[in-house]
Design a protein around this motif. Structure first.
Motif, mmCIF file in Angstrom:
data_model
loop_
_atom_site.group_PDB
_atom_site.id
_atom_site.type_symbol
_atom_site.label_atom_id
_atom_site.label_comp_id
_atom_site.label_asym_id
_atom_site.label_seq_id
_atom_site.Cartn_x
_atom_site.Cartn_y
_atom_site.Cartn_z
ATOM 1 N N LYS A 1 0.841 -1.192 0.000
ATOM 2 C CA LYS A 1 0.000 0.000 0.000
ATOM 3 C C LYS A 1 0.877 1.243 0.000
ATOM 4 C CE LYS A 1 -3.931 0.357 0.886
ATOM 5 N NZ LYS A 1 -5.077 0.662 0.000
ATOM 6 N N TRP A 2 0.425 2.220 -0.717
ATOM 7 C CA TRP A 2 1.176 3.471 -0.752
ATOM 8 C C TRP A 2 0.934 4.236 0.544
ATOM 9 C CZ3 TRP A 2 3.797 6.591 -4.566
ATOM 10 C CH2 TRP A 2 4.182 5.862 -5.698
ATOM 11 N N THR A 3 2.008 4.722 1.101
ATOM 12 C CA THR A 3 1.861 5.507 2.326
ATOM 13 C C THR A 3 1.595 6.958 1.952
ATOM 14 O OG1 THR A 3 4.192 6.121 2.418
ATOM 15 C CG2 THR A 3 3.563 4.044 3.452
ATOM 16 N N ALA A 4 1.086 7.683 2.913
ATOM 17 C CA ALA A 4 0.791 9.099 2.664
ATOM 18 C C ALA A 4 2.066 9.832 2.284
ATOM 19 C CB ALA A 4 0.177 9.714 3.912
ATOM 20 N N GLU A 5 3.114 9.426 2.903
ATOM 21 C CA GLU A 5 4.391 10.074 2.643
ATOM 22 C C GLU A 5 4.819 9.885 1.187
ATOM 23 O OE1 GLU A 5 8.461 10.482 5.292
ATOM 24 O OE2 GLU A 5 7.706 8.502 4.748
ATOM 25 N N GLU A 6 4.609 8.682 0.746
ATOM 26 C CA GLU A 6 4.958 8.388 -0.640
ATOM 27 C C GLU A 6 4.092 9.194 -1.605
ATOM 28 O OE1 GLU A 6 6.512 3.797 -0.803
ATOM 29 O OE2 GLU A 6 4.422 4.159 -0.294
ATOM 30 N N GLU A 7 2.830 9.270 -1.281
ATOM 31 C CA GLU A 7 1.930 10.027 -2.143
ATOM 32 C C GLU A 7 2.337 11.492 -2.214
ATOM 33 O OE1 GLU A 7 -2.173 9.541 -1.206
ATOM 34 O OE2 GLU A 7 -2.089 7.359 -1.274
ATOM 35 N N VAL A 8 2.685 12.008 -1.069
ATOM 36 C CA VAL A 8 3.108 13.404 -1.035
ATOM 37 C C VAL A 8 4.353 13.591 -1.877
ATOM 38 C CG1 VAL A 8 4.062 15.203 0.430
ATOM 39 C CG2 VAL A 8 2.103 13.889 1.197
ATOM 40 N N ALA A 9 5.266 12.659 -1.720
ATOM 41 C CA ALA A 9 6.500 12.743 -2.495
ATOM 42 C C ALA A 9 6.191 12.696 -3.993
ATOM 43 C CB ALA A 9 7.431 11.587 -2.110
ATOM 44 N N LEU A 10 5.272 11.829 -4.342
ATOM 45 C CA LEU A 10 4.898 11.712 -5.755
ATOM 46 C C LEU A 10 4.303 13.018 -6.276
ATOM 47 C CD1 LEU A 10 4.300 10.277 -8.409
ATOM 48 C CD2 LEU A 10 2.276 9.286 -7.344
ATOM 49 N N MET A 11 3.406 13.551 -5.509
ATOM 50 C CA MET A 11 2.765 14.796 -5.938
ATOM 51 C C MET A 11 3.772 15.933 -6.041
ATOM 52 S SD MET A 11 -0.874 14.816 -4.024
ATOM 53 C CE MET A 11 -2.126 13.614 -4.353
ATOM 54 N N ALA A 12 4.619 15.987 -5.059
ATOM 55 C CA ALA A 12 5.646 17.024 -5.092
ATOM 56 C C ALA A 12 6.528 16.824 -6.316
ATOM 57 C CB ALA A 12 6.477 16.962 -3.819
ATOM 58 N N GLY A 13 6.808 15.563 -6.566
ATOM 59 C CA GLY A 13 7.635 15.253 -7.727
ATOM 60 C C GLY A 13 6.977 15.680 -9.019
ATOM 61 N N VAL A 14 5.704 15.443 -9.112
ATOM 62 C CA VAL A 14 4.979 15.830 -10.314
ATOM 63 C C VAL A 14 4.921 17.345 -10.434
ATOM 64 C CG1 VAL A 14 2.730 15.837 -11.434
ATOM 65 C CG2 VAL A 14 3.608 13.738 -10.451
ATOM 66 N N ALA A 15 4.731 17.975 -9.297
ATOM 67 C CA ALA A 15 4.672 19.438 -9.312
ATOM 68 C C ALA A 15 5.998 20.019 -9.789
ATOM 69 C CB ALA A 15 4.348 19.945 -7.916
ATOM 70 N N LYS A 16 7.058 19.317 -9.449
ATOM 71 C CA LYS A 16 8.371 19.821 -9.806
ATOM 72 C C LYS A 16 8.800 19.455 -11.229
ATOM 73 C CE LYS A 16 13.147 19.843 -8.162
ATOM 74 N NZ LYS A 16 14.051 19.417 -7.074
ATOM 75 N N SER B 1 17.020 13.525 -6.031
ATOM 76 C CA SER B 1 17.455 13.182 -4.668
ATOM 77 C C SER B 1 16.466 13.658 -3.614
ATOM 78 C CB SER B 1 18.817 13.804 -4.392
ATOM 79 O OG SER B 1 18.757 15.196 -4.603
ATOM 80 N N GLU B 2 15.668 14.611 -4.021
ATOM 81 C CA GLU B 2 14.688 15.125 -3.070
ATOM 82 C C GLU B 2 13.605 14.103 -2.746
ATOM 83 O OE1 GLU B 2 11.594 18.900 -2.783
ATOM 84 O OE2 GLU B 2 13.104 18.833 -4.352
ATOM 85 N N PHE B 3 13.330 13.257 -3.701
ATOM 86 C CA PHE B 3 12.276 12.261 -3.483
ATOM 87 C C PHE B 3 12.788 10.825 -3.477
ATOM 88 C CE2 PHE B 3 10.858 15.670 -6.398
ATOM 89 C CZ PHE B 3 10.149 16.424 -5.488
ATOM 90 N N ALA B 4 13.953 10.665 -4.009
ATOM 91 C CA ALA B 4 14.522 9.323 -4.195
ATOM 92 C C ALA B 4 14.390 8.410 -2.976
ATOM 93 C CB ALA B 4 15.983 9.437 -4.603
ATOM 94 N N HIS B 5 14.750 8.922 -1.844
ATOM 95 C CA HIS B 5 14.734 8.024 -0.687
ATOM 96 C C HIS B 5 13.335 7.656 -0.241
ATOM 97 C CE1 HIS B 5 14.296 11.985 1.072
ATOM 98 N NE2 HIS B 5 13.861 11.426 2.177
ATOM 99 N N LYS B 6 12.426 8.588 -0.420
ATOM 100 C CA LYS B 6 11.051 8.289 -0.018
ATOM 101 C C LYS B 6 10.388 7.302 -0.972
ATOM 102 C CE LYS B 6 10.083 12.555 2.407
ATOM 103 N NZ LYS B 6 9.238 13.760 2.483
ATOM 104 N N LEU B 7 10.828 7.358 -2.205
ATOM 105 C CA LEU B 7 10.237 6.464 -3.189
ATOM 106 C C LEU B 7 11.179 5.316 -3.507
ATOM 107 C CD1 LEU B 7 8.827 9.260 -5.512
ATOM 108 C CD2 LEU B 7 7.572 7.889 -3.858
ATOM 109 N N ALA B 8 12.012 5.031 -2.556
ATOM 110 C CA ALA B 8 13.048 4.010 -2.756
ATOM 111 C C ALA B 8 12.528 2.694 -3.305
ATOM 112 C CB ALA B 8 13.793 3.777 -1.447
ATOM 113 N N ASN B 9 11.448 2.218 -2.742
ATOM 114 C CA ASN B 9 10.970 0.943 -3.284
ATOM 115 C C ASN B 9 9.793 1.066 -4.235
ATOM 116 O OD1 ASN B 9 9.578 1.795 -1.123
ATOM 117 N ND2 ASN B 9 10.064 0.030 0.169
ATOM 118 N N ARG B 10 9.863 2.115 -5.037
ATOM 119 C CA ARG B 10 8.855 2.274 -6.085
ATOM 120 C C ARG B 10 9.576 2.469 -7.403
ATOM 121 N NH1 ARG B 10 4.180 0.511 -3.894
ATOM 122 N NH2 ARG B 10 3.916 1.357 -1.805
#
Length: 279
Positions: free
Chosen positions: A7-22, A35-44
């Motif tokens: 399951k995707w965690t909220a943190e991951e979702e936020v990272a994804l959205m931020a990533g898309v925004a960027k 690198s700003e999102f890499a670690h949060k999305l490490a296993n994606r």
DNA sequence: GTAGGGTTAGAG
DNA sequence: CTCTAACCCTAC
């Protein structure tokens, strides 16, 4: 066996959205590298991001409380969407090639979707409230058409993209509304029965009242669009895609305008509103 | 690499 | 059972 669903965690979702925004939607690899999102999305994987983004799109209406989606009469396998053709709204009949006998034969299952047409229709018909862009448009389309999961998520992903890129607003801005008759507000006397006259070569069948209403709504939209910006509208600079999509939509708008004009000639002008396309 | 269709686990 | 979300497959 080894792979259960993560399951995707909220943190991951936020990272994804931020990533898309960027980086913009579609730049999954970039996001995952950043690198700003890499670690949060490490296993994606980048594919995971894409899928998740798609799911987020399909998920649009969770916060709205009311509505969920149409009860779904259960769509059959060969038609992803089933136009319900109500009699008071804009009916889009695509008929460019003798064509598209949808749901007639088990043959072409994918000739139906006209995303832009639907989106445009929604845009024209909806009263614009703040933040209505996404949820309201989706809701509108789902109410009007029977939508299947696969189609819905496709549509939502397209719509989401349009919104993110600010294309929706651009489209709206391309319309200028001009009132021919000044004075009396002419609140669009709903005269029914004017429609149902199929145009010879046009691909759109529309009723006069709908156009008037659409024009009126569009005026409001334009005004608001000027001062309004969507969440990550600033995030995207892909002018290529923007213009491509804008072109698509423009083509549709053009047809709509032509259809109206033609109707107008035949029917004499009963409305005080003229829609002109600004290129 | 990405988009989009398909498959399936899990929740309701 | 239906529906959603994570995952898989494959054409481009």
């Amino acid at each position: 066996m080894g792979n259960q669903k993560l399951k995707w965690t909220a943190e991951e979702e936020v990272a994804l959205m931020a990533g898309v925004a960027k980086h913009g939607p579609g730049k999954w690899k970039n996001i995952i590298i950043d690198s700003e999102f890499a670690h949060k999305l490490a296993n994606r994987s980048n594919v995971d991001l894409k899928d998740k983004w798609r799911n987020l799109g399909a998920n649009y209406g969770q916060g709205s409380g009311d509505n969920a989606m149409t009860p779904k009469g259960k769509a059959t396998a060969d038609s992803a969407v089933r136009p319900k053709t109500q009699n008071s709204s804009l009916a889009v009949v695509s008929n460019d090639n003798v064509n598209e006998k949808l749901s007639q034969g088990p043959q072409n299952p994918k000739s139906v979707p006209k995303y832009n047409a639907m989106i445009l229709e929604a845009l024209s018909s909806l009263k614009d409230r703040n933040g209505s862009e996404f949820g309201a448009i989706m809701r509108f389309i789902e109410k009007k058409y029977e939508v299947q999961q696969s189609f819905r998520r496709l549509l939502s992903s397209k719509l989401r993209k349009l919104v993110l890129q600010g294309t929706l607003e651009k489209v709206q801005k391309r319309y200028k509304i001009r009132r021919a008759a000044s004075g009396s507000k002419t609140p669009t006397p709903k005269q029914k029965g004017v429609n149902s006259r199929a145009l010879q070569k046009s691909m759109l069948t529309i009723s006069a009242e709908t156009v008037e209403d659409a024009a009126k709504t569009a005026a409001d939209k334009i005004a608001e669009a000027e001062n309004k910006s969507f969440v990550a509208a600033e995030a995207v600079k892909e002018s290529e895609r923007v213009s491509r999509i804008a072109e698509d939509t423009d083509a549709l708008l053009m047809h709509l305008k032509e259809g109206r004009t033609k109707e107008d000639n035949t029917n004499s002008n009963s409305s005080g509103v003229t829609v002109i396309l600004v290129v």
